[in-house]
Design a protein around this motif. Structure first.
Motif, PDB file in Angstrom:
ATOM      1  N   ALA A   1       3.328   6.059  -2.564  1.00  0.00           N
ATOM      2  CA  ALA A   1       4.565   6.813  -2.821  1.00  0.00           C
ATOM      3  C   ALA A   1       4.787   7.003  -4.314  1.00  0.00           C
ATOM      4  O   ALA A   1       5.170   8.089  -4.766  1.00  0.00           O
ATOM      5  N   LEU A   2       4.547   5.950  -5.093  1.00  0.00           N
ATOM      6  CA  LEU A   2       4.723   6.059  -6.545  1.00  0.00           C
ATOM      7  C   LEU A   2       3.765   7.083  -7.133  1.00  0.00           C
ATOM      8  O   LEU A   2       4.166   7.926  -7.962  1.00  0.00           O
TER       9      LEU A   2
ATOM     10  N   THR B   1      12.871   2.218   7.533  1.00  0.00           N
ATOM     11  CA  THR B   1      12.365   2.559   6.206  1.00  0.00           C
ATOM     12  C   THR B   1      11.845   1.312   5.512  1.00  0.00           C
ATOM     13  O   THR B   1      12.582   0.344   5.314  1.00  0.00           O
ATOM     14  N   LEU B   2      10.573   1.346   5.136  1.00  0.00           N
ATOM     15  CA  LEU B   2       9.923   0.209   4.479  1.00  0.00           C
ATOM     16  C   LEU B   2       9.876   0.370   2.967  1.00  0.00           C
ATOM     17  O   LEU B   2       9.957  -0.617   2.231  1.00  0.00           O
ATOM     18  N   VAL B   3       9.735   1.611   2.511  1.00  0.00           N
ATOM     19  CA  VAL B   3       9.527   1.891   1.091  1.00  0.00           C
ATOM     20  C   VAL B   3      10.306   3.138   0.718  1.00  0.00           C
ATOM     21  O   VAL B   3      10.343   4.108   1.483  1.00  0.00           O
ATOM     22  N   GLY B   4      10.925   3.118  -0.449  1.00  0.00           N
ATOM     23  CA  GLY B   4      11.594   4.300  -0.968  1.00  0.00           C
ATOM     24  C   GLY B   4      11.323   4.462  -2.449  1.00  0.00           C
ATOM     25  O   GLY B   4      11.405   3.493  -3.208  1.00  0.00           O
TER      26      GLY B   4
ATOM     27  N   GLU C   1       0.834  -1.204   0.000  1.00  0.00           N
ATOM     28  CA  GLU C   1       0.000   0.000   0.000  1.00  0.00           C
ATOM     29  C   GLU C   1       0.870   1.255   0.000  1.00  0.00           C
ATOM     30  O   GLU C   1       0.631   2.201  -0.770  1.00  0.00           O
ATOM     31  N   LEU C   2       1.882   1.270   0.848  1.00  0.00           N
ATOM     32  CA  LEU C   2       2.756   2.449   0.936  1.00  0.00           C
ATOM     33  C   LEU C   2       3.504   2.678  -0.371  1.00  0.00           C
ATOM     34  O   LEU C   2       3.690   3.827  -0.793  1.00  0.00           O
ATOM     35  N   LEU C   3       3.935   1.610  -1.025  1.00  0.00           N
ATOM     36  CA  LEU C   3       4.630   1.757  -2.305  1.00  0.00           C
ATOM     37  C   LEU C   3       3.711   2.369  -3.345  1.00  0.00           C
ATOM     38  O   LEU C   3       4.114   3.296  -4.077  1.00  0.00           O
ATOM     39  N   ASP C   4       2.495   1.877  -3.446  1.00  0.00           N
ATOM     40  CA  ASP C   4       1.552   2.424  -4.429  1.00  0.00           C
ATOM     41  C   ASP C   4       1.323   3.911  -4.192  1.00  0.00           C
ATOM     42  O   ASP C   4       1.298   4.714  -5.140  1.00  0.00           O
TER      43      ASP C   4
ATOM     44  N   SER D   1      11.751  12.721  -3.974  1.00  0.00           N
ATOM     45  CA  SER D   1      12.132  11.601  -3.117  1.00  0.00           C
ATOM     46  C   SER D   1      11.106  11.424  -2.009  1.00  0.00           C
ATOM     47  O   SER D   1      10.833  12.365  -1.255  1.00  0.00           O
ATOM     48  N   ILE D   2      10.553  10.214  -1.921  1.00  0.00           N
ATOM     49  CA  ILE D   2       9.530   9.921  -0.908  1.00  0.00           C
ATOM     50  C   ILE D   2       9.838   8.566  -0.278  1.00  0.00           C
ATOM     51  O   ILE D   2       9.981   7.560  -0.980  1.00  0.00           O
ATOM     52  N   ALA D   3       9.945   8.549   1.031  1.00  0.00           N
ATOM     53  CA  ALA D   3      10.148   7.300   1.772  1.00  0.00           C
ATOM     54  C   ALA D   3       9.062   7.168   2.824  1.00  0.00           C
ATOM     55  O   ALA D   3       8.513   8.165   3.308  1.00  0.00           O
TER      56      ALA D   3
END
Length: 269
Positions: free
Chosen positions: A16-17, A118-121, A11-14, A109-111
């Motif tokens: 952030a993208l 840090t789970l997602v970058g 979910e966090l990756l989606d 840049s979003i993490a």
């Protein structure tokens, strides 16, 4: 069996993208011809543009809409504590001076961190047409292509990236470090976006990268991308990558570079 952490990371990756691509499109398409400096930070050459401020608002508004309980740490002043345990670390334009001058090496840049890890970058570089992404324990990618560091070359053949701060005293010391280092390696590159430099290590466009004086939003996403691509990252021996010193390189190159930077005093002004 459902894995709540895996689902959270997806979910966090989606999010952030999507946030990074929205901001990237806004910055690329909306850059005014007469773009000027809106404010300065640590010195007269450490600048903020009106587009930095607008990009951060676009990102933080989107994050608040999608996950209102999360915290936010943003370069241009956005700070929300949050109650979910998740914190977003946002650099709305990493490489502001490049952006100001119309140079291509700038990024969004979003993490996402949970309980300090840090789970997602995501590092989106619109003028390169590339997006670098990583999820903790799941690898790094540029677009849909897996990212891997170059194998460690002999030290004398290493192409090393770095950056310089904005305070005169720090820059003088950083120049001294570079003067000592440059005869020992293939060459030095200075790109102007720490996030992109870390991703360049991840995809093999640099053998190594080091810099003193980074802020969390400069390295949070790029550090994860580099690590998930096989790089070692850290600061002084035994310490994590931080504002004091940031180093990224493949195993076999990281250790001698870290040792040399320690001997040269790259961790202090």
């Amino acid at each position: 069996m459902n894995d709540p952490l895996k689902a959270l990371k997806a979910e966090l990756l989606d999010i952030a993208l999507e946030a990074a691509h929205r901001a990237g499109a806004f910055l690329r398409e909306g850059r005014p011809d007469d773009l000027g400096v809106a404010a300065t930070k640590s010195s007269a050459v450490d600048v903020v543009t009106e587009m930095d401020i607008a990009s951060e608002k676009l990102i933080t508004d989107f994050l608040a809409e999608r996950r209102p309980e999360d915290g936010v740490l943003g370069e241009e002043g956005a700070s929300v504590e949050g109650s979910s345990g998740v914190q977003w670390v946002v650099d709305p334009i990493d490489g502001t001076v490049n952006y100001l001058y119309g140079r291509p090496d700038w990024s969004v840049s979003i993490a996402a961190r949970k309980d300090g890890e840090t789970l997602v970058g995501v590092v989106h570089a619109p003028m390169r047409g590339e997006t670098y992404r990583a999820v903790l324990g799941e690898g790094a990618f540029v677009g849909d292509v897996p990212a891997r560091v170059r194998p460690a070359p002999p030290f004398g053949q290493a192409l090393v990236g770095t950056g310089f701060g904005y305070l005169t005293e720090r820059r003088v010391q950083q120049a001294e470090i570079t003067r000592h280092l440059i005869p020992k390696v293939r060459d030095i590159r200075r790109g102007g976006s720490a996030a992109i430099d870390l991703c360049d290590v991840a995809v093999g466009r640099l053998d190594a990268y080091y810099e003193r004086g980074l802020k969390p939003w400069d390295f949070a996403a790029g550090d994860l991308v580099a690590r998930e691509a096989g790089a070692l990252t850290g600061g002084r021996p035994g310490e994590a990558l931080s504002g004091e010193l940031a180093i990224a390189a493949p195993p076999g190159l990281f250790e001698p570079l870290q040792g040399l930077l320690e001997d040269l005093g790259a961790w202090h002004d």
